[in-house]
Write an enzyme that holds these catalytic residues in place. Structure first.
Site, PDB file in Angstrom:
ATOM      1  N   LYS A 110       5.699   3.130   6.253  1.00 47.47           N
ATOM      2  CA  LYS A 110       5.685   2.629   4.871  1.00 47.47           C
ATOM      3  C   LYS A 110       7.079   2.170   4.458  1.00 47.47           C
ATOM      4  O   LYS A 110       7.227   1.149   3.783  1.00 47.47           O
ATOM      5  CB  LYS A 110       5.161   3.724   3.923  1.00 47.47           C
ATOM      6  CG  LYS A 110       3.659   3.982   4.050  1.00 47.47           C
ATOM      7  CD  LYS A 110       3.073   4.573   2.787  1.00 47.47           C
ATOM      8  CE  LYS A 110       1.554   4.517   2.818  1.00 47.47           C
ATOM      9  NZ  LYS A 110       0.936   5.037   1.578  1.00 47.47           N
ATOM     10  N   ASN A 157       1.372  10.154  -6.422  1.00 47.21           N
ATOM     11  CA  ASN A 157       1.316  11.570  -6.023  1.00 47.21           C
ATOM     12  C   ASN A 157      -0.074  11.947  -5.517  1.00 47.21           C
ATOM     13  O   ASN A 157      -0.653  11.188  -4.761  1.00 47.21           O
ATOM     14  CB  ASN A 157       1.821  12.428  -7.177  1.00 47.21           C
ATOM     15  CG  ASN A 157       3.339  12.266  -7.328  1.00 47.21           C
ATOM     16  OD1 ASN A 157       4.079  12.483  -6.366  1.00 47.21           O
ATOM     17  ND2 ASN A 157       3.790  11.827  -8.497  1.00 47.21           N
ATOM     18  N   SER A 205       0.835  -1.200   0.000  1.00 47.95           N
ATOM     19  CA  SER A 205       0.000   0.000   0.000  1.00 47.95           C
ATOM     20  C   SER A 205       0.866   1.244   0.000  1.00 47.95           C
ATOM     21  O   SER A 205       1.389   1.666   1.043  1.00 47.95           O
ATOM     22  CB  SER A 205      -0.921   0.014   1.228  1.00 47.95           C
ATOM     23  OG  SER A 205      -1.781   1.138   1.147  1.00 47.95           O
TER      24      SER A 205
HETATM   25  C1  LIG Z   1      -4.519  17.342   2.599  1.00 50.42           C
HETATM   26  C2  LIG Z   1      -4.269  16.455   3.712  1.00 50.42           C
HETATM   27  O1  LIG Z   1      -3.631  15.244   3.217  1.00 50.42           O
HETATM   28  C3  LIG Z   1      -4.274  14.093   3.509  1.00 50.42           C
HETATM   29  O2  LIG Z   1      -5.360  14.070   4.006  1.00 50.42           O
HETATM   30  C4  LIG Z   1      -3.599  12.836   3.150  1.00 50.42           C
HETATM   31  C5  LIG Z   1      -4.305  11.947   2.187  1.00 50.42           C
HETATM   32  C6  LIG Z   1      -3.030  12.675   1.834  1.00 50.42           C
HETATM   33  C7  LIG Z   1      -1.840  11.845   1.562  1.00 50.42           C
HETATM   34  C8  LIG Z   1      -1.454  10.785   2.379  1.00 50.42           C
HETATM   35  C9  LIG Z   1      -0.338  10.018   2.027  1.00 50.42           C
HETATM   36  C10 LIG Z   1       0.374  10.335   0.882  1.00 50.42           C
HETATM   37  O3  LIG Z   1       1.472   9.614   0.501  1.00 50.42           O
HETATM   38  C11 LIG Z   1      -0.040  11.409   0.086  1.00 50.42           C
HETATM   39  O4  LIG Z   1       0.684  11.657  -1.045  1.00 50.42           O
HETATM   40  C12 LIG Z   1       0.330  12.807  -1.814  1.00 50.42           C
HETATM   41  C13 LIG Z   1      -1.141  12.161   0.417  1.00 50.42           C
END
Ligand SMILES: CCOC(=O)[C@H]1C[C@@H]1c1ccc(O)c(OC)c1
Length: 314
Positions: free
Chosen positions: A132, A152, A110
């Site tokens: 991770k 991304n 994941s």
């Molecule tokens: C704006 C606030 O960000 C999130 O809620 C988390 C879901 C976003 C996120 C979580 C893990 C990630 O690797 C990632 O990569 C762009 C993005």
């Protein structure tokens, strides 16, 4: 290739936000598809019940969580995990089971977000990425054939988060100057690319980055596109970097994590600060015939039927 000859795909987290797209893409591309899911209970939501019914009617095999994982793994070829952050460390059990089963041709843990081996963030999000990275190291140590996907910014997720189309509002929040760029990938494309990637010999033991040139935009460009399409103009409220850094230190969990994600993505612009290495692959270059959804096209979808907003758990 007929359906029987297609790799059988088992998806962990298949009933989640990205997981649902992943299951649908696997079915659409003709793979016998299995979803490892918690059993429905009297407390299950109607959405979850309907999703199980939809999956079953489209030929998905739902594996109840209590079933023997090694026996299930021996029936499939590829494993894709789309488990959310709180369950990221649990993937160590999937890795152990894959080692015992010893028949899995490819495992995609994941990932799907930032390329965590090349970036670092402020502490709250950095602590999530440590989990991770541990899974990546365990996968490499296990010798299981793998592919890591860095997709991304999830397109629908972040358009909802930044533009708030479901709310009546006069202003939009801009993190930092709003000029830093970030790559966006619509969730349906993340899934459609990932099923291809999981079956592609070229991507074995590689990192695949999803970074389509047309979908690299700043917050200011995104908001300007949205204003033109809606005919509405928003008051821009900037959150300066120093204020956002303070929020990463003062907000409660998980808001502090979100603040540190926003800081890395949209204030520092980290996602466009590294070049692809010679060992890296980029999805739209691997599959040039696949027509991905541009941010401009996704905004047109948002105009008429914005996907439901979601909030990631950590
Ligand atoms: C704006 C606030 O960000 C999130 O809620 C988390 C879901 C976003 C996120 C979580 C893990 C990630 O690797 C990632 O990569 C762009 C993005």
């Amino acid at each position: 290739m007929d359906r029987e000859a297609k790799n059988k795909i088992l998806i962990f987290g298949g009933t989640g936000n990205l997981g649902t797209y992943m299951v649908k893409a696997s079915i659409k591309l003709g793979h016998p598809t299995f979803v490892f899911a918690r059993p429905l209970t009297p407390q299950s939501t109607i959405n979850k019940i309907n999703l199980h019914k939809e999956f079953q009617s489209s030929g998905v095999t739902i594996i109840q969580e209590h079933e023997k994982i090694v026996a299930i793994l021996r029936q499939v070829d590829i494993v894709i995990s789309v488990l959310p952050f709180p369950q990221v460390p649990d993937q160590i059990h999937i890795i152990e089971a894959i080692k015992v089963a010893s028949n899995i041709k490819r495992f995609l843990p994941s990932e799907f977000g930032v390329e965590e081996d090349r970036l670092s963030f402020l502490p709250p999000f950095e602590a999530c990425l440590v989990k991770k990275r541990k899974i990546r190291r365990a996968v490499e140590a296990s010798g299981i054939p793998y592919t890591y996907v860095s997709a991304n910014c999830f397109g629908a997720y972040f358009l909802n988060y930044l533009l708030r189309p479901h709310e009546q509002h006069e202003d939009v929040t801009i993190y930092g100057s709003g000029e830093a760029k970030a790559p966006f990938t619509y969730e349906e494309d993340i899934a459609n690319y990932t099923i291809r990637v999981a079956n592609d010999p070229r991507t074995c033991n590689k990192i695949v980055i999803y970074k389509m040139q047309k979908n690299i935009l700043s917050q200011i460009e995104l908001i300007s596109l949205w204003e033109k399409k809606t005919g509405k103009y928003f008051k821009k409220v900037h959150v300066p970097e120093e204020e956002l850094v303070k929020l990463t230190e003062t907000l409660p969990f998980p808001d502090n994590v979100r603040a540190s994600v926003l800081h890395g993505l949209f204030v520092k612009g980290d996602l466009v600060k590294y070049e692809l290495g010679e060992n890296d692959l980029e999805a739209s270059s691997l599959y040039p015939d696949y027509k991905y959804t541009t941010v401009d096209q996704l905004l047109d979808v948002f105009l008429v039927d914005p996907p439901k907003p979601a909030l990631a758990t950590f």
